[in-house]
Scaffold this active site. Structure first.
Site, PDB file in Angstrom:
ATOM      1  N   HIS A  31       0.891  -1.164   0.000  1.00 21.82           N
ATOM      2  CA  HIS A  31       0.000   0.000   0.000  1.00 21.82           C
ATOM      3  C   HIS A  31       0.927   1.212   0.000  1.00 21.82           C
ATOM      4  CE1 HIS A  31      -3.378   2.463   1.851  1.00 21.82           C
ATOM      5  NE2 HIS A  31      -2.316   3.192   2.094  1.00 21.82           N
ATOM      6  N   ASP A  79     -10.503  -3.593  -3.267  1.00 22.63           N
ATOM      7  CA  ASP A  79     -10.196  -3.018  -1.952  1.00 22.63           C
ATOM      8  C   ASP A  79     -11.491  -2.928  -1.126  1.00 22.63           C
ATOM      9  OD1 ASP A  79      -8.926  -1.968   0.259  1.00 22.63           O
ATOM     10  OD2 ASP A  79      -8.544   0.004  -0.637  1.00 22.63           O
ATOM     11  N   PHE A 139     -11.282   5.272   6.448  1.00 21.79           N
ATOM     12  CA  PHE A 139     -11.159   5.161   5.001  1.00 21.79           C
ATOM     13  C   PHE A 139     -11.818   3.865   4.533  1.00 21.79           C
ATOM     14  CE2 PHE A 139      -7.373   7.751   6.048  1.00 21.79           C
ATOM     15  CZ  PHE A 139      -7.473   8.761   5.091  1.00 21.79           C
ATOM     16  N   GLY A 140     -12.355   3.868   3.327  1.00 24.73           N
ATOM     17  CA  GLY A 140     -12.743   2.596   2.721  1.00 24.73           C
ATOM     18  C   GLY A 140     -14.199   2.500   2.332  1.00 24.73           C
TER      19      GLY A 140
END
Lengths: 311, 435
Positions: B188, B314, B332-333
């Site tokens: 990452h 992801d 995040f995400g």
């Protein structure tokens, strides 16, 4: 008065020129109230306003408080340390509790950009943004614009320089959005780290030499410079900042006689502005504070005084 | 594996998938043909015996899709997602295999945790679950995890995903040591000092919104670092979820020189730009962030010219109460398993015509299988009968409330695409089909 239909004020970026003018004209009408002996009108009688300040502030909170009192609203102040946010409650839950207490208006100061918009989408109460991180501080932007408009009778075509830490400034953003919508020429001045060239994508000009704007500016608006411990990597020190960007006496002498000197406060005398310059006849710094009450009365009245909240 | 038993009869007798467009990039096949399955494997045509037939007229018959970048959230974060729910979402997206990221709680930095995941997957997953192991203990970026034990426990790659080793010397030794086991290192790419507390692409929109910027350079510096270390160690490094135009240029140049470096792309990085954050909606907040149109163009070009060889989601589920907070406090995400294939198909094949359909399928099958040395991603005789049936002309709209994932943090609610997987077959057994 039909141009205003919003229940919230989250930022000037989201407003049309007509909506901004509406607020400025309403503020003009309210300004007289503060000059009377009996500084009170019943416009918001029976309404409850909560000053919900998750980030510390004295002057903005006090200004909102006075504005609300002049409109006869009931005011409660909540600060972060006293609130349940310290106990792990989310912003949304805390705000829902305020709504359940029948707060008609929530004035929010918060360190997170977008926090006012976040609440405005989830609550029926009116949300007034009193500063959300580096995003916007719309009532400060409005009171700056009000002050300029009162002095010049217009905004269109004026050359307005905003000087200092633009990158982290919500005051700068609200000024930029509002002034551009009303047709001003806006120039940002400051070190390249705090005033990146990319700001020109918003429709402003960027300059890294204060000398470039002194003779042509109709207004210089100086922003507070944070202390070095917070912005260590952005510029070498306050001394260098003063030498490059401070409004010193020699620089102030080059301003046009009609040029207004503004500052949202609190000022650092001897840093962004020379002490005598701050007190000079061109300075309208205290006038801004007075106008802030009229502007906030206009905002509170426009957002919460309409027909959409049942009496 | 726990499966949908509606099609249990398929196990008993051979199956013939007839009349479909069979696309098998590993074998350079693209033709109308029958595909035979028996005993969970792809076989040659079976004589006479009683057979089960699946009519695939008008459909594409592809090797089962593989997503090499999925957060299953177990162990330890089952309020976000479980192996059971994530693999059901995977099946509903056409995926027969997922590769689990190690940033669980505890992190997958020991053989014990890998074994726990594999055993739970054997009981509850409806698609194949492959594991990655952490590069460093606790994903702290300080000390190497026990690669040998992780290898013996069956990991297919090593990564600190969600984090990035900042110490270049440590990363060098990790890549060098992983080489001994033939394990690729996946990274990452994020320079912590440059990215700081950035939460969205540094550009016009971050200036407008007053949100801390996450500049392209924060990714590109580490992509460049990885290129140099892959060259130094002569061992593969795979750069995860590439978001920046500069990273594409770096990868293109390095791959032309024969360096063992690769990159993957997530659908949101070509479907959305940073302007999507205008309303401060945390369902558009992911890491790396949505970038500008020029990045989208560069990434699509990189996919088309072979610089970027793998597509993935992801898939990063988070509970609603975790996401529904101030944007800088939100994790995040976003989820992605059920929407990724459609997003890529719609943009790359249908609208932009950047690549033909067989290449899209290769990016989801033969390419990831090659990177991770999986015996999957092909319709070769003898391979596991992992098969995805795709309707490339089907227009459909995603409803997050109908999602199989435990979490609904998607930016694609209400989006309409052309093309969709309609049936997912794992080891010969249908684990999902479109109702």
């Amino acid at each position: 008065m039909s141009t205003w239909t919003k229940k919230d004020l989250v930022g000037l970026d989201a407003l049309t020129a007509a909506e901004i003018i509406h607020l400025l004209d309403t503020a003009k009408a309210f300004k007289g109230v503060g000059e009377r002996n009996l500084k009170k009108v019943p416009a918001l009688r029976g309404k409850t306003l909560v000053n919900f300040f998750v980030e510390p502030s004295t002057r903005t909170r006090t200004s909102f408080e006075i504005a609300a009192m002049r409109l006869s609203a009931d005011v409660v102040n909540i600060s972060a340390t006293a609130s349940s946010l310290q106990k792990g409650e989310t912003l949304k839950d805390t705000a829902l509790n305020l709504q359940a207490l029948r707060a008609d208006i929530i004035v929010l100061r918060h360190s997170s950009p977008g926090s006012s918009q976040f609440l405005s989408e989830r609550l029926e109460s009116s949300i007034i943004n009193a500063g959300d991180g580096a995003h916007e501080h719309p009532t400060q932007g409005l009171l700056d614009i009000f002050t300029i408009r009162e002095r010049f009778g217009r905004i269109e075509g004026l050359n307005i320089a905003i000087i200092g830490d633009i990158l982290f400034s919500r005051v700068a953003r609200s000024n930029i959005f509002g002034l551009l919508k009303l047709g001003a020429n806006v120039t940002l001045v400051g070190p390249s780290t705090l005033v990146p060239k990319r700001f020109e994508q918003l429709g402003v000009q960027v300059r890294h030499r204060i000398d470039d704007i002194l003779e042509t500016a109709d207004v210089v608006n100086l922003l507070r410079i944070q202390h070095e411990r917070q912005r260590k990597e952005y510029f070498p020190g306050l001394g260098e900042y003063v030498s490059l960007f401070g409004l010193t006496k020699p620089r102030a002498a080059r301003l046009a006689p009609h040029c207004l000197i503004m500052h949202p406060g609190p000022i650092n005398r001897g840093v962004e502005i020379d002490s005598d310059v701050a007190d000079s006849t061109q300075s309208v710094i205290l006038e801004q504070v007075t106008n802030g009450i009229a502007v906030r009365m206009a905002v509170l009245y426009s957002c919460a005084g309409g027909a959409h909240i049942p009496a | 594996m726990k499966r949908d038993r509606r099609h249990a009869e398929e196990e008993m007798k051979p199956t013939r998938i007839t009349n479909g467009r069979l696309i098998d990039p590993a074998n350079n096949r693209d033709e109308i043909a029958d595909l035979w399955i028996a005993n969970g494997k792809i076989t040659t045509p079976q004589p006479d015996a009683e057979i089960h037939t699946i009519d695939a007229t008008g459909l594409v018959v592809a090797p089962g899709l593989i997503d090499i970048h999925v957060h299953l959230r177990e162990p330890g974060q089952s309020h976000k997602e479980t192996i059971a729910t994530a693999t059901r979402a995977a099946a509903a997206g056409g995926f027969t295999s997922v590769v689990a990221m190690p940033n669980t709680s505890p992190s997958a930095d020991s053989a014990a945790t890998i074994t726990w995941i594999k055993e739970k997957a054997a009981r509850e997953a409806c698609v194949n679950v492959f594991c990655t192991g952490a590069l460093t203990k606790g994903i702290k970026g300080e000390e190497l995890a026990p690669f040998g034990a992780l290898f013996n426990a069956g990991v297919v790659a090593l990564t600190d995903d969600g984090h990035c080793i900042q110490n270049h010397e440590l990363m060098r030794r990790a890549v060098e040591y992983a080489r001994m086991f033939g394990l690729p290192v996946m990274d990452h790419c994020q320079d912590y000092a440059v990215v700081g507390d950035g939460i969205m692409h540094e550009g016009e929109w971050s200036l407008r919104l007053g949100l801390p910027g996450w500049p392209r350079t924060g990714e590109e510096l580490i992509v460049a670092r990885n290129i140099m270390l892959a060259e130094l160690c002569d061992s593969p490094i795979h750069c995860q979820h590439i978001s920046s135009s500069g990273s594409v240029r770096l990868l293109r140049e390095a791959r032309a020189r024969g360096i063992k470096i690769s990159g993957e792309v997530c659908p949101h990085h070509i479907a959305l730009t940073d302007a999507s954050l205008a309303a401060f909606d945390s369902n558009f907040k992911m890491n790396p962030p949505l970038r500008a149109q020029e990045d989208i163009e560069a990434i699509i070009e990189g996919i088309a010219d072979g610089t970027l060889t793998i597509l993935c989601s992801d898939h990063a589920p988070h509970a609603a109460y975790e996401k529904e907070v101030e944007i800088d406090h939100a994790p995040f995400g976003i989820t992605g398993l059920e929407t990724e294939f459609a997003t890529f198909h719609d943009i790359l094949v249908h609208k932009r015509k950047a690549i033909p359909l067989p290449r899209l399928i290769a990016l989801y099958t033969s390419e990831p299988a090659k990177l991770l040395n999986l015996d999957r991603g092909t319709l070769s005789v003898g391979a596991p009968a992992d098969i995805t049936l795709i309707d490339p002309t089907l227009e459909w709209t995603f409803d997050k409330n109908a999602s199989a994932s435990l979490s609904k943090n998607t930016p694609f609610h209400g989006h309409t695409w052309r093309g969709r997987a309609i049936r997912t077959v794992v080891a010969g057994e249908t684990v999902w089909s479109l109702a």
